[in-house]
Design an enzyme around this catalytic site. Structure first.
Site, PDB file in Angstrom:
ATOM      1  N   ASP A   1      38.615  41.816  48.284  1.00  0.00           N
ATOM      2  CA  ASP A   1      37.640  41.002  47.561  1.00  0.00           C
ATOM      3  C   ASP A   1      37.207  39.774  48.353  1.00  0.00           C
ATOM      4  O   ASP A   1      37.793  39.445  49.391  1.00  0.00           O
ATOM      5  CB  ASP A   1      38.200  40.588  46.186  1.00  0.00           C
ATOM      6  CG  ASP A   1      39.687  40.198  46.244  1.00  0.00           C
ATOM      7  OD1 ASP A   1      40.184  39.899  47.340  1.00  0.00           O
ATOM      8  OD2 ASP A   1      40.317  40.186  45.183  1.00  0.00           O
TER       9      ASP A   1
ATOM     10  N   ASP B   1      47.283  37.319  34.674  1.00  0.00           N
ATOM     11  CA  ASP B   1      46.671  38.069  33.563  1.00  0.00           C
ATOM     12  C   ASP B   1      46.656  39.583  33.822  1.00  0.00           C
ATOM     13  O   ASP B   1      46.021  40.333  33.098  1.00  0.00           O
ATOM     14  CB  ASP B   1      45.240  37.569  33.308  1.00  0.00           C
ATOM     15  CG  ASP B   1      44.327  37.742  34.522  1.00  0.00           C
ATOM     16  OD1 ASP B   1      44.767  38.290  35.565  1.00  0.00           O
ATOM     17  OD2 ASP B   1      43.149  37.347  34.430  1.00  0.00           O
TER      18      ASP B   1
ATOM     19  N   HIS C   1      45.481  41.118  36.558  1.00  0.00           N
ATOM     20  CA  HIS C   1      44.400  41.660  37.392  1.00  0.00           C
ATOM     21  C   HIS C   1      44.915  42.165  38.739  1.00  0.00           C
ATOM     22  O   HIS C   1      45.923  41.680  39.247  1.00  0.00           O
ATOM     23  CB  HIS C   1      43.248  40.657  37.576  1.00  0.00           C
ATOM     24  CG  HIS C   1      43.537  39.468  38.448  1.00  0.00           C
ATOM     25  ND1 HIS C   1      43.252  38.173  38.080  1.00  0.00           N
ATOM     26  CD2 HIS C   1      44.069  39.365  39.700  1.00  0.00           C
ATOM     27  CE1 HIS C   1      43.592  37.346  39.049  1.00  0.00           C
ATOM     28  NE2 HIS C   1      44.094  38.046  40.051  1.00  0.00           N
TER      29      HIS C   1
ATOM     30  N   GLU D   1      39.427  41.902  36.447  1.00  0.00           N
ATOM     31  CA  GLU D   1      40.011  41.115  35.357  1.00  0.00           C
ATOM     32  C   GLU D   1      40.207  41.999  34.131  1.00  0.00           C
ATOM     33  O   GLU D   1      39.684  43.123  34.079  1.00  0.00           O
ATOM     34  CB  GLU D   1      39.071  39.945  35.029  1.00  0.00           C
ATOM     35  CG  GLU D   1      38.876  38.954  36.183  1.00  0.00           C
ATOM     36  CD  GLU D   1      40.068  38.014  36.385  1.00  0.00           C
ATOM     37  OE1 GLU D   1      41.191  38.341  35.941  1.00  0.00           O
ATOM     38  OE2 GLU D   1      39.868  36.950  36.998  1.00  0.00           O
TER      39      GLU D   1
END
Ligand code: F6R
Length: 262
Positions: A67, A136, A138, A143
């Site tokens: 990313d 979280d 991810h 996400e």
């Protein structure tokens, strides 16, 4: 999924580096998928050590990073391009032409994402994909509620991730880009092996949900339960919530030495 629990992040990082080293020795033109963030840094240092002291050769390796932030030029010290140069590439002998990261300044982002996917295919697919995990759940910047079959695309970061990553931007959340380009979960699932690293108690909840929870787009990493070759390297603090923690340790301890870096 194979869960490998070590006493410390240091030990986990060395074990994970050995898996990559074996891959590169056995297939010198391996395609590696790489991650940024704090988690893989120690593992990268071990790969650098192996290159410098043991002659581990990366001259035919190709890399694709997961990313990149949208809007940060490659010269920005928080761009993932810059991070990879500083933490890994400048110490190894991977030809520059073999190094791929999404371009956060691409004018036509959808076309750029399609091209990135095509480049991965043209390289023969990813042999080992390195992953960190967000608090979280991810993976890359997929996400919660990301499509479990998504491909490389633009995404909006969650407030949680912006808060988590503000530590790299002098603690100033307003400096953290809102968008990123990320490999999709479908892209990651096509890697022949996935190698997820998670260290510290801040990751314990995401780890237990990933390994022992239901598969859900609310915890994107949980899709790795469907991957036929996923290794999860965690330290004791990231392992605290695992119900079957002792079982994973027992399984790993019983493996023959030759099988541990396979
Ligand atoms: C980075 C990436 C992210 C990180 C994750 C954990 O390329 O894709 O998913 O792996 O946010 O970040 P750290 O390691 O900083 O806790």
């Amino acid at each position: 999924m194979e869960i490998i629990i070590s006493q410390t992040a240091e030990e986990s990082s060395v074990l994970a580096a050995r898996v990559i080293a074996r891959q590169v020795r056995e297939k010198p033109d391996s395609v590696l998928g790489l991650a940024t963030g704090s988690t893989p840094i120690r593992m990268y240092q071990e790969l650098i050590r192996m290159h410098q002291e043991e002659g581990l050769d990366f001259s035919r390796v190709t890399t694709f990073n997961l990313d990149e932030y949208v809007g940060l030029p490659r010269t920005h010290d928080q761009s993932y391009y810059y991070f990879m140069q500083e933490q890994l590439f400048k110490y190894l002998n991977i030809p520059a032409a073999n190094i791929h990261l999404p371009d956060g300044m691409a004018a036509d982002i959808p076309a750029h994402c399609a091209e990135y996917e095509a480049q991965i295919q043209a390289a023969g697919g990813i042999d080992i994909q390195v992953l960190g995990i967000g608090s979280d759940g991810h993976i890359a910047f997929n996400e919660p509620t990301s499509s479990l079959s998504s491909r490389t695309r633009i995404k909006t970061l969650t407030e949680q991730t912006i808060e988590d990553n503000s530590r790299f931007f002098d603690g100033d959340e307003t400096q953290v880009p809102r968008h990123c380009i990320t490999m999709g979960i479908g892209t990651i699932m096509e890697a022949r092996m996935n190698l997820l690293l998670a260290f510290g108690e801040g990751k314990a909840e995401a780890v237990v949900q990933t390994v022992e929870g239901p598969i859900s787009s609310m915890i994107p990493a949980s899709i790795l339960q469907h991957h036929q070759s996923a290794k999860v390297f965690i330290d004791e603090s990231a392992a605290t919530k695992l119900k079957l923690k002792e079982y994973y340790k027992w399984v790993y301890a019983g493996k023959p030495e030759w099988q541990k870096d396979q």
